[in-house]
Design an enzyme around this catalytic site. Structure first.
Site: not given
Ligand code: MG
Ligand code: MG
Length: 308
Positions: A98, A125, A127, A129, A142, A227, A229, A272
């Site tokens: 990322h 995502d 997350h 980030d 990332h 992403d 994830d 990712e």
């Molecule tokens: Mg992530």
């Molecule tokens: Mg990310």
């Protein structure tokens, strides 16, 4: 359906975290048939191949960021490539981790700014980030793109964001793992952030629809950063940062189909993917299917695959 010209940009960025493997991502998307899927939907496709990072001299900083210079070099080369590509095409950035969004989005944002149009970002995502080099304890870059792109301080050696993306132009969907400093920064920000609890209770369509309405009303350009994830690891295992409880296959397709219906998406990151962790290519194939939905594939167009 509107025919578009898509430019695939391989960005084998692997410097944004310590676990290697994302450098194989671009070729996994090619192997999984991304270009063919877009072509079959009536779009024209060209593939720039894999780009490289600009060489960067050592940066003096008190922060212990992992592979800082390498990531700054990627940011420089990706920003330039993104800026050039978006002038007459929809760039699709094949990650790479990322950290590539530091460059892809700063490049498309520079173009949008020159056109007098606001840049919007949809961040799909687990997350946020939203770390700076000061708040990150891992040093993994990332986890920093949205902090850099929205103009937070704490990025020594990086190209200056001359026109930071306004916080209110960013929407995060799918959150379920946020570090405390990020949470504090998010809470006092104007970023729209929707976690999986909210999506469980109210569905994913509502916050996305509200955001797309704002993008449309502003005449904005929309970058989508997907992403791996964002998805539940049971359906998308090929990522180093698995967090249980992610988006289902249908939720993810709905997001992509709504993006296509809106006609607003102007650039896309697929990030990712770590093919080293995949199971017979299933994550790469799902990411390609999702990209196809964002470019117009409908449920009824989807071929039935043998049970895997
Ligand atoms: Mg992530
Ligand atoms: Mg990310």
């Amino acid at each position: 359906m509107t025919q578009q010209h898509c430019i695939l940009i391989g960005a084998p960025v692997d410097s944004g975290k310590k676990r290697p493997g994302c450098l194989m991502g671009p070729d996994a998307y090619r192997t999984a048939g991304l270009a063919r899927a877009l072509h079959d939907l009536g779009h024209t496709v060209s593939d720039l191949g894999n780009i490289t990072a600009t060489p960067v001299a050592k940066v003096q900083t008190k922060h212990s960021a992992y592979q800082l210079e390498e990531t700054i070099g990627w940011t420089q080369s990706l920003a330039m490539t993104a800026h050039n590509a978006i002038a007459d095409a929809v760039p699709i950035f094949l990650g790479g981790d990322h950290a590539l969004s530091l460059g892809s989005i700063s490049g498309v944002n520079r173009y949008a700014t020159a056109q007098g149009r606001p840049q919007f970002v949809l961040w799909l995502d687990a997350h946020s980030d939203f770390h700076t080099l000061e708040t990150s304890t891992s040093g993994n870059l990332h986890g920093t793109p949205l902090a850099y792109l929205t103009g937070r301080n704490g990025f020594p050696g990086f190209p200056e964001m001359h026109a930071p993306i306004p916080q209110e132009n960013v929407c995060m969907l799918g959150l379920r793992s946020i570090d405390r400093p990020e949470l504090d920064a998010l809470a006092s920000s104007r970023i729209a952030h929707h976690d999986m609890r909210e999506i469980d209770e109210h569905g994913i369509a509502r916050p996305l629809s509200e955001f797309l309405t704002r993008v449309s009303a502003a005449g904005g350009m929309l970058h989508v950063s997907l992403d791996v994830d964002f998805l539940d690891p049971s359906v998308a295992p090929a990522v180093g940062t698995t967090v249980p409880g992610g988006a289902t296959v249908r939720e993810a397709h709905l997001v992509m189909e709504m993006l296509h219906d809106s006609g607003l998406m102007t650039s896309l990151d697929l990030v990712e993917l770590n093919p080293f962790l995949d199971e017979r290519g299933k994550t790469a194939l799902l990411m390609v299917d999702l990209a196809a939905s964002a470019f117009g594939r409908r449920v009824f167009d989807r071929p039935t695959r043998p049970f895997q």
